[in-house]
Design a protein around this motif. Structure first.
Motif, PDB file in Angstrom:
ATOM      1  N   HIS A  57      -7.752  15.704  14.207  1.00 56.56           N
ATOM      2  CA  HIS A  57      -7.485  15.201  12.869  1.00 56.56           C
ATOM      3  C   HIS A  57      -6.993  13.753  12.943  1.00 56.56           C
ATOM      4  O   HIS A  57      -5.942  13.489  13.526  1.00 56.56           O
ATOM      5  CB  HIS A  57      -6.404  16.049  12.188  1.00 56.56           C
ATOM      6  CG  HIS A  57      -6.672  17.525  12.216  1.00 56.56           C
ATOM      7  ND1 HIS A  57      -7.621  18.115  11.422  1.00 56.56           N
ATOM      8  CD2 HIS A  57      -6.116  18.516  12.960  1.00 56.56           C
ATOM      9  CE1 HIS A  57      -7.623  19.419  11.660  1.00 56.56           C
ATOM     10  NE2 HIS A  57      -6.728  19.685  12.588  1.00 56.56           N
ATOM     11  N   GLY A  58      -7.737  12.834  12.346  1.00 55.92           N
ATOM     12  CA  GLY A  58      -7.356  11.430  12.328  1.00 55.92           C
ATOM     13  C   GLY A  58      -6.647  11.061  11.038  1.00 55.92           C
ATOM     14  O   GLY A  58      -6.994  11.567   9.964  1.00 55.92           O
ATOM     15  N   HIS A  59      -5.644  10.177  11.144  1.00 58.68           N
ATOM     16  CA  HIS A  59      -4.840   9.771   9.998  1.00 58.68           C
ATOM     17  C   HIS A  59      -4.578   8.265  10.040  1.00 58.68           C
ATOM     18  O   HIS A  59      -4.592   7.651  11.100  1.00 58.68           O
ATOM     19  CB  HIS A  59      -3.486  10.492  10.011  1.00 58.68           C
ATOM     20  CG  HIS A  59      -3.601  11.976   9.982  1.00 58.68           C
ATOM     21  ND1 HIS A  59      -3.677  12.690   8.818  1.00 58.68           N
ATOM     22  CD2 HIS A  59      -3.678  12.884  10.988  1.00 58.68           C
ATOM     23  CE1 HIS A  59      -3.776  13.982   9.101  1.00 58.68           C
ATOM     24  NE2 HIS A  59      -3.780  14.124  10.416  1.00 58.68           N
ATOM     25  N   THR A  60      -4.297   7.705   8.884  1.00 56.55           N
ATOM     26  CA  THR A  60      -3.906   6.299   8.785  1.00 56.55           C
ATOM     27  C   THR A  60      -2.556   6.215   8.081  1.00 56.55           C
ATOM     28  O   THR A  60      -2.059   7.201   7.543  1.00 56.55           O
ATOM     29  CB  THR A  60      -4.931   5.470   7.973  1.00 56.55           C
ATOM     30  OG1 THR A  60      -4.933   5.930   6.621  1.00 56.55           O
ATOM     31  CG2 THR A  60      -6.327   5.564   8.562  1.00 56.55           C
ATOM     32  N   ASP A  61      -1.995   5.017   8.078  1.00 55.02           N
ATOM     33  CA  ASP A  61      -0.767   4.824   7.305  1.00 55.02           C
ATOM     34  C   ASP A  61      -1.133   4.577   5.841  1.00 55.02           C
ATOM     35  O   ASP A  61      -2.306   4.558   5.472  1.00 55.02           O
ATOM     36  CB  ASP A  61       0.092   3.699   7.892  1.00 55.02           C
ATOM     37  CG  ASP A  61      -0.599   2.354   7.899  1.00 55.02           C
ATOM     38  OD1 ASP A  61      -1.387   2.065   6.978  1.00 55.02           O
ATOM     39  OD2 ASP A  61      -0.340   1.568   8.823  1.00 55.02           O
ATOM     40  N   THR A  62      -0.129   4.407   5.021  1.00 58.06           N
ATOM     41  CA  THR A  62      -0.345   4.284   3.579  1.00 58.06           C
ATOM     42  C   THR A  62      -0.497   2.844   3.104  1.00 58.06           C
ATOM     43  O   THR A  62      -0.587   2.601   1.903  1.00 58.06           O
ATOM     44  CB  THR A  62       0.813   4.940   2.804  1.00 58.06           C
ATOM     45  OG1 THR A  62       2.039   4.331   3.223  1.00 58.06           O
ATOM     46  CG2 THR A  62       0.865   6.433   3.054  1.00 58.06           C
ATOM     47  N   GLN A  63      -0.537   1.907   4.028  1.00 58.77           N
ATOM     48  CA  GLN A  63      -0.678   0.510   3.638  1.00 58.77           C
ATOM     49  C   GLN A  63      -2.099   0.219   3.162  1.00 58.77           C
ATOM     50  O   GLN A  63      -3.055   0.632   3.799  1.00 58.77           O
ATOM     51  CB  GLN A  63      -0.368  -0.410   4.815  1.00 58.77           C
ATOM     52  CG  GLN A  63       1.057  -0.312   5.314  1.00 58.77           C
ATOM     53  CD  GLN A  63       1.268  -1.248   6.470  1.00 58.77           C
ATOM     54  OE1 GLN A  63       1.615  -2.400   6.259  1.00 58.77           O
ATOM     55  NE2 GLN A  63       1.038  -0.755   7.672  1.00 58.77           N
ATOM     56  N   PRO A  64      -2.232  -0.518   2.067  1.00 58.81           N
ATOM     57  CA  PRO A  64      -3.583  -0.906   1.627  1.00 58.81           C
ATOM     58  C   PRO A  64      -4.120  -2.021   2.517  1.00 58.81           C
ATOM     59  O   PRO A  64      -3.361  -2.769   3.132  1.00 58.81           O
ATOM     60  CB  PRO A  64      -3.362  -1.412   0.201  1.00 58.81           C
ATOM     61  CG  PRO A  64      -1.936  -1.851   0.171  1.00 58.81           C
ATOM     62  CD  PRO A  64      -1.192  -0.980   1.143  1.00 58.81           C
ATOM     63  N   TRP A  65      -5.433  -2.117   2.597  1.00 51.54           N
ATOM     64  CA  TRP A  65      -6.081  -3.211   3.326  1.00 51.54           C
ATOM     65  C   TRP A  65      -5.950  -4.467   2.481  1.00 51.54           C
ATOM     66  O   TRP A  65      -6.119  -4.434   1.258  1.00 51.54           O
ATOM     67  CB  TRP A  65      -7.547  -2.881   3.581  1.00 51.54           C
ATOM     68  CG  TRP A  65      -7.715  -1.813   4.614  1.00 51.54           C
ATOM     69  CD1 TRP A  65      -7.468  -0.489   4.469  1.00 51.54           C
ATOM     70  CD2 TRP A  65      -8.162  -1.985   5.957  1.00 51.54           C
ATOM     71  NE1 TRP A  65      -7.740   0.181   5.625  1.00 51.54           N
ATOM     72  CE2 TRP A  65      -8.167  -0.713   6.559  1.00 51.54           C
ATOM     73  CE3 TRP A  65      -8.572  -3.086   6.701  1.00 51.54           C
ATOM     74  CZ2 TRP A  65      -8.572  -0.514   7.876  1.00 51.54           C
ATOM     75  CZ3 TRP A  65      -8.976  -2.875   8.009  1.00 51.54           C
ATOM     76  CH2 TRP A  65      -8.967  -1.613   8.590  1.00 51.54           C
ATOM     77  N   LYS A  66      -5.689  -5.564   3.126  1.00 51.72           N
ATOM     78  CA  LYS A  66      -5.491  -6.833   2.407  1.00 51.72           C
ATOM     79  C   LYS A  66      -6.825  -7.438   1.999  1.00 51.72           C
ATOM     80  O   LYS A  66      -7.807  -7.382   2.736  1.00 51.72           O
ATOM     81  CB  LYS A  66      -4.716  -7.814   3.278  1.00 51.72           C
ATOM     82  CG  LYS A  66      -3.307  -7.345   3.524  1.00 51.72           C
ATOM     83  CD  LYS A  66      -2.527  -8.291   4.379  1.00 51.72           C
ATOM     84  CE  LYS A  66      -1.129  -7.710   4.556  1.00 51.72           C
ATOM     85  NZ  LYS A  66      -0.369  -8.376   5.547  1.00 51.72           N
ATOM     86  N   GLY A  67      -6.849  -7.996   0.791  1.00 54.99           N
ATOM     87  CA  GLY A  67      -8.002  -8.736   0.324  1.00 54.99           C
ATOM     88  C   GLY A  67      -9.164  -7.896  -0.165  1.00 54.99           C
ATOM     89  O   GLY A  67     -10.257  -8.420  -0.349  1.00 54.99           O
ATOM     90  N   VAL A  68      -8.943  -6.595  -0.366  1.00 52.55           N
ATOM     91  CA  VAL A  68     -10.017  -5.732  -0.878  1.00 52.55           C
ATOM     92  C   VAL A  68      -9.488  -4.908  -2.042  1.00 52.55           C
ATOM     93  O   VAL A  68      -8.274  -4.773  -2.224  1.00 52.55           O
ATOM     94  CB  VAL A  68     -10.595  -4.807   0.225  1.00 52.55           C
ATOM     95  CG1 VAL A  68     -11.183  -5.601   1.374  1.00 52.55           C
ATOM     96  CG2 VAL A  68      -9.550  -3.835   0.734  1.00 52.55           C
ATOM     97  N   SER A  69     -10.391  -4.333  -2.801  1.00 50.93           N
ATOM     98  CA  SER A  69     -10.002  -3.494  -3.930  1.00 50.93           C
ATOM     99  C   SER A  69      -9.342  -2.209  -3.432  1.00 50.93           C
ATOM    100  O   SER A  69      -9.455  -1.842  -2.260  1.00 50.93           O
ATOM    101  CB  SER A  69     -11.222  -3.140  -4.771  1.00 50.93           C
ATOM    102  OG  SER A  69     -12.072  -2.277  -4.037  1.00 50.93           O
ATOM    103  N   GLU A  70      -8.680  -1.515  -4.326  1.00 43.42           N
ATOM    104  CA  GLU A  70      -8.055  -0.233  -3.972  1.00 43.42           C
ATOM    105  C   GLU A  70      -9.101   0.764  -3.500  1.00 43.42           C
ATOM    106  O   GLU A  70      -8.891   1.481  -2.521  1.00 43.42           O
ATOM    107  CB  GLU A  70      -7.280   0.329  -5.163  1.00 43.42           C
ATOM    108  CG  GLU A  70      -6.525   1.597  -4.847  1.00 43.42           C
ATOM    109  CD  GLU A  70      -5.704   2.116  -6.009  1.00 43.42           C
ATOM    110  OE1 GLU A  70      -5.344   3.298  -5.972  1.00 43.42           O
ATOM    111  OE2 GLU A  70      -5.431   1.341  -6.946  1.00 43.42           O
ATOM    112  N   ALA A  71     -10.241   0.806  -4.180  1.00 44.17           N
ATOM    113  CA  ALA A  71     -11.313   1.732  -3.784  1.00 44.17           C
ATOM    114  C   ALA A  71     -11.842   1.398  -2.389  1.00 44.17           C
ATOM    115  O   ALA A  71     -12.082   2.304  -1.573  1.00 44.17           O
ATOM    116  CB  ALA A  71     -12.448   1.693  -4.810  1.00 44.17           C
TER     117      ALA A  71
END
Length: 133
Positions: A57-71
């Motif tokens: 099971h792979g997971h990421t943190d909750t930080q948004p990627w910079k410079g892109v839309s939320e979607a």
């Protein structure tokens, strides 16, 4: 053998175990150095459980990627979590665990260990869990 591999089992329901031991740098799916011995030990333990399925099971943190839309950020986090799971699957396959026994799943940031917004929480959420069923 699982108890000898140096990992803490987070949950244990006979005969399954879940390990949360591989963490990643932000935005990366490459293993940090020093993981080789751990992978060797887990692969050896998995050999003794030859009739069990290995779920990764792979997971990421909750930080948004910079410079892109939320979607787009959601899509990138989902893809990254899948890549992290695939990284561990390939590493186990290289150590002799048949890919036919391995299933990978990516969850993006949807299943955090910590629901906090600071470096420590983000680091814990960037992870791969290995579950043996």
């Amino acid at each position: 053998m699982i108890s000898e591999c140096g990992f803490k089992a987070i949950s244990r329901v006979k005969p399954a175990a879940t390990f949360r031991n591989f963490q990643f740098n932000s935005g990366k799916a490459t293993l940090q150095s020093g993981s080789e011995r751990q992978l060797e030990q887990i692969a050896a333990a998995l050999w003794s459980l030859s009739n069990r399925t290995v779920l990764i099971h792979g997971h990421t943190d909750t930080q948004p990627w910079k410079g892109v839309s939320e979607a787009e950020s959601d899509r990138l986090n989902q893809k990254l979590s899948e890549e992290r799971a695939a990284t561990i699957a390939r590493a186990l396959a290289e150590r002799g665990i048949p890919m036919t026994r391995i299933e990978t799943h990516g969850y993006g940031y949807n299943n955090p260990l910590r629901n906090e917004n600071h470096q420590g929480a983000w680091a814990k959420n960037r992870r791969v869990e290995i579950e043996v069923k």
